[in-house]
Design a protein around this motif. Sequence first.
Motif, PDB file in Angstrom:
ATOM      1  N   ALA A 254      50.842  33.340  35.598  1.00  0.00           N
ATOM      2  CA  ALA A 254      50.849  33.689  37.024  1.00  0.00           C
ATOM      3  C   ALA A 254      51.530  32.642  37.880  1.00  0.00           C
ATOM      4  O   ALA A 254      52.103  32.953  38.920  1.00  0.00           O
ATOM      5  CB  ALA A 254      49.405  33.902  37.512  1.00  0.00           C
ATOM      6  N   PHE A 270      48.546  30.459  42.198  1.00  0.00           N
ATOM      7  CA  PHE A 270      48.262  30.659  40.783  1.00  0.00           C
ATOM      8  C   PHE A 270      48.765  29.450  39.994  1.00  0.00           C
ATOM      9  O   PHE A 270      49.834  28.904  40.281  1.00  0.00           O
ATOM     10  CB  PHE A 270      48.948  31.929  40.267  1.00  0.00           C
ATOM     11  N   GLN A 274      48.103  30.417  33.840  1.00  0.00           N
ATOM     12  CA  GLN A 274      46.910  31.165  34.223  1.00  0.00           C
ATOM     13  C   GLN A 274      47.162  32.661  34.075  1.00  0.00           C
ATOM     14  O   GLN A 274      48.191  33.184  34.477  1.00  0.00           O
ATOM     15  CB  GLN A 274      46.552  30.854  35.673  1.00  0.00           C
ATOM     16  N   GLU A 276      46.253  36.333  35.163  1.00  0.00           N
ATOM     17  CA  GLU A 276      45.665  36.983  36.333  1.00  0.00           C
ATOM     18  C   GLU A 276      45.716  38.505  36.161  1.00  0.00           C
ATOM     19  O   GLU A 276      46.716  39.059  35.698  1.00  0.00           O
ATOM     20  CB  GLU A 276      46.420  36.593  37.609  1.00  0.00           C
TER      21      GLU A 276
END
Length: 288
Positions: A254, A270, A274, A276
Amino acid sequence: MSIGNSPEDDRPSPPSTVSDASVPSDTEAEDRPSIGRALQQARIDAGLTVEEVSTSTRVRIPIVHAIEEDDFSRCGGHVYARGHIRTLARAVGLDPARLVEQYDAEHGGRPSPTPAAPLFEAERIRPERRRPNWTAAMVAAIVVVIGFVGFTMVNGNDGDSRRTQVAEGPAPAQKATPKPQPPKPAVPPPAPSESAIAAVPKDKVTVKLTATDDKSWISAKASDGKLLFDGLLLKGDSKTFQDDEKIDLILGNAGAIELFVNGKKVEDQFETGQVERLSYTKGDPQVG
């Protein structure tokens, strides 16, 4: 009678030893199950199938199988592997930090931290190239022709007047015909405003994704469950999706994605690597 030291008393005492209990042993690390084995056993203990874990985490079934076999080559790199490990660990009730730490220890350590990516300026869509204004050009050409004809007629009348004055004497002064003024240049239309640039259909939800700093795996689904896209978005590439009701997104990395929803930039911060899961509907950007 004096008592002397025995020869044994003159010998140096042996050095003291440190208890081995304070030194960490490799036995625990060797006995520790692999990451894939730990995830698989935790899933079985939780009574979950691979399909159920894939549905809840949005991690594809082949990747879940590969990770449980300690094959991280299908993850697409260390960043994605860490993200998948965190996601699967949460789904089966394990500590994500411990498994990620184990992954870093077994695969060369965590890379040195990189500075946070700066906020990106809102994308400006270049205005469409203006077409030539043929109507204005034609009007200008007609004005020039009329002016030339008028100028020629005036010069012709002046010549005839001079000839008449020679034969008959001076003629009464005539008012000079005013010369036609050149047409004023067309004023270009004003540049489109920010609101015009961001205008999108209000009866639909529109999502635009751009990979800015790095590649990222993304998945997009329509409101009826139809898969719009499932694959890797390379750095510099963009994808736009549109639906009448809702769009569900999964971003594998992300932090590398610049996201616009309904013409407005999503300002959520973000992190790199990561994972998401987002849902957007019509109206202002809001996570569903």
